[in-house]
Write a protein that holds these residues in place. Structure first.
Motif, PDB file in Angstrom:
ATOM      1  N   CYS A  17       6.388 -25.486  -5.001  1.00  0.00           N
ATOM      2  CA  CYS A  17       5.552 -24.498  -5.083  1.00  0.00           C
ATOM      3  C   CYS A  17       6.495 -23.159  -4.414  1.00  0.00           C
ATOM      4  O   CYS A  17       6.196 -22.097  -4.982  1.00  0.00           O
ATOM      5  N   ASP A  18       7.347 -23.523  -3.443  1.00  0.00           N
ATOM      6  CA  ASP A  18       8.125 -22.544  -2.904  1.00  0.00           C
ATOM      7  C   ASP A  18       9.129 -21.888  -4.063  1.00  0.00           C
ATOM      8  O   ASP A  18       9.469 -20.536  -4.190  1.00  0.00           O
ATOM      9  N   GLY A  55       3.799 -25.810 -13.610  1.00  0.00           N
ATOM     10  CA  GLY A  55       2.616 -26.227 -13.414  1.00  0.00           C
ATOM     11  C   GLY A  55       2.661 -27.905 -13.606  1.00  0.00           C
ATOM     12  O   GLY A  55       2.140 -28.599 -12.762  1.00  0.00           O
ATOM     13  N   ALA A  56       3.418 -28.275 -14.678  1.00  0.00           N
ATOM     14  CA  ALA A  56       3.443 -29.727 -14.721  1.00  0.00           C
ATOM     15  C   ALA A  56       4.310 -30.530 -13.648  1.00  0.00           C
ATOM     16  O   ALA A  56       3.815 -31.619 -13.061  1.00  0.00           O
ATOM     17  N   LEU A  57       5.439 -29.868 -13.017  1.00  0.00           N
ATOM     18  CA  LEU A  57       6.152 -30.543 -12.121  1.00  0.00           C
ATOM     19  C   LEU A  57       5.452 -30.457 -10.668  1.00  0.00           C
ATOM     20  O   LEU A  57       5.379 -31.459  -9.969  1.00  0.00           O
ATOM     21  N   ILE A 103      -2.592 -18.084  -9.730  1.00  0.00           N
ATOM     22  CA  ILE A 103      -3.797 -18.462 -10.284  1.00  0.00           C
ATOM     23  C   ILE A 103      -3.341 -19.298 -11.624  1.00  0.00           C
ATOM     24  O   ILE A 103      -4.097 -20.531 -11.731  1.00  0.00           O
ATOM     25  N   LYS A 104      -2.662 -18.847 -12.270  1.00  0.00           N
ATOM     26  CA  LYS A 104      -2.295 -19.416 -13.920  1.00  0.00           C
ATOM     27  C   LYS A 104      -1.700 -20.766 -13.567  1.00  0.00           C
ATOM     28  O   LYS A 104      -1.678 -21.838 -13.849  1.00  0.00           O
ATOM     29  N   LEU A 105      -0.799 -20.694 -12.328  1.00  0.00           N
ATOM     30  CA  LEU A 105       0.138 -21.602 -12.087  1.00  0.00           C
ATOM     31  C   LEU A 105      -0.663 -23.025 -11.564  1.00  0.00           C
ATOM     32  O   LEU A 105      -0.503 -24.149 -11.783  1.00  0.00           O
ATOM     33  N   PHE A 135      -3.004 -30.426 -15.504  1.00  0.00           N
ATOM     34  CA  PHE A 135      -2.010 -31.771 -15.751  1.00  0.00           C
ATOM     35  C   PHE A 135      -2.605 -32.951 -15.103  1.00  0.00           C
ATOM     36  O   PHE A 135      -2.414 -34.048 -15.529  1.00  0.00           O
ATOM     37  N   ILE A 136      -3.019 -32.758 -13.646  1.00  0.00           N
ATOM     38  CA  ILE A 136      -3.554 -33.727 -12.941  1.00  0.00           C
ATOM     39  C   ILE A 136      -4.820 -34.580 -13.757  1.00  0.00           C
ATOM     40  O   ILE A 136      -4.811 -35.962 -13.813  1.00  0.00           O
TER      41      ILE A 136
END
Length: 301
Positions: A174-175, A77-79, A184-186, A193-194
């Motif tokens: 994402c891939d 999620g952060a990346l 959904i959680k990702l 984060f954004i």
């Protein structure tokens, strides 16, 4: 590519294309960091509530839930959020260049469809010849669709090219993470984060006001719930198991849809040149999705 993936990615392109109208409306009242902070916070809250509700539903119905690594979810999620946040910010600041137009910005941003397969080559992943031909046709179509007054390089162009690199990085990330995490959680972690990263920048570089936020609340809610919430979730679901190069080409339909939406909602009618550009992009996407011919087995002696 499976039909489910193609449908999700096409829906993503549609949502992102339509959301340009809302983004344009919000930009009149709020600055980029403020808009990103609010938009992605709304999306994070919505997606977190949705993920929590789905977990409760699975438990009550006795449906099995896969145990996923929380560490992988947070890192992914952060990346993904870092790449996407950087891309969106570069795109917004690119408009500060007086020589930048929305058409030119759209064309340069969409060049991620060329960056994705080039980056994948360094990882030993080759694309079929139909993909490369499709990319060439799509780039030509994007030029006809977006560029009307010639092309002159300026500092804004360089910043928006960084946006294209950020979008390409986001697609590749994402891939990598979509198969390993709950989509959904990702997306929720990515949006949070954004939003958190934009918060201090909003107060350092901008002067947000309650009145301005109130004026922009409708486009913020649309972009937060529909574009950031549903759109990026559909992108992750669509990319799960799909070729990222082919996926990026389907999502490039965003440029076509944004032009059509602008014509319908804002009365920005397209020229013959732009219509030809749309047709070229659509044909390129179709070409990229054509199944590869399987080699026939040699006859048994």
């Amino acid at each position: 590519m499976k039909a489910k993936n193609a449908i999700c990615l096409a829906a993503t392109a549609f949502i992102f294309g339509v959301s340009f109208v809302a983004q344009d409306a919000a930009s009149v009242y709020v600055s980029p960091f403020t808009f990103n902070c609010l938009r992605f916070f709304v999306a994070a809250v919505f997606l977190s509530a949705l993920a929590f509700g789905l977990d409760i539903f699975r438990k009550k119905t006795g449906r099995p839930t896969e145990k996923r690594s929380v560490k992988t979810l947070l890192i992914g999620g952060a990346l993904c959020g870092l790449a996407l946040g950087a891309a969106i910010t570069c795109q917004q600041f690119g408009f500060m260049d007086e020589n930048m137009t929305s058409g030119k910005c759209g064309f340069i941003s969409a060049c991620y469809i060329l960056i994705v397969p080039v980056v994948r080559l360094f990882f030993g992943k080759k694309a079929r010849w139909t993909i490369w031909v499709g990319i060439a046709i799509a780039i030509g179509g994007l030029y006809l669709l977006c560029i009307s007054d010639g092309f002159a390089l300026s500092w804004g162009d360089v910043i928006v090219m960084c946006c294209a690199c950020g979008i390409a990085a986001h697609i590749l990330l994402c891939d990598h993470f979509a198969p390993k995490c709950d989509c959904i959680k990702l997306t929720a972690v990515q949006c949070l984060f954004i939003s958190v990263a934009s918060l201090p920048l909003m107060f350092i570089f901008e002067t947000p006001s309650v009145e301005a936020v109130g004026n922009a609340i409708l486009p913020v809610l649309f972009c937060g719930l529909v574009a950031s919430g549903a759109g990026y979730t559909l992108q992750l679901i669509g990319q799960n198991g799909a070729n990222p190069t082919a996926a990026s080409m389907i999502m490039s339909l965003e440029s076509v849809i944004s032009a059509v939406a602008g014509a319908i909602v804002l009365g920005q009618l397209m020229t013959i040149k732009q219509i030809i550009g749309c047709a070229l992009i659509f044909s390129a996407v179709v070409l990229a999705q054509l199944p590869e011919k399987k080699k026939k087995d040699p006859p048994i002696a």
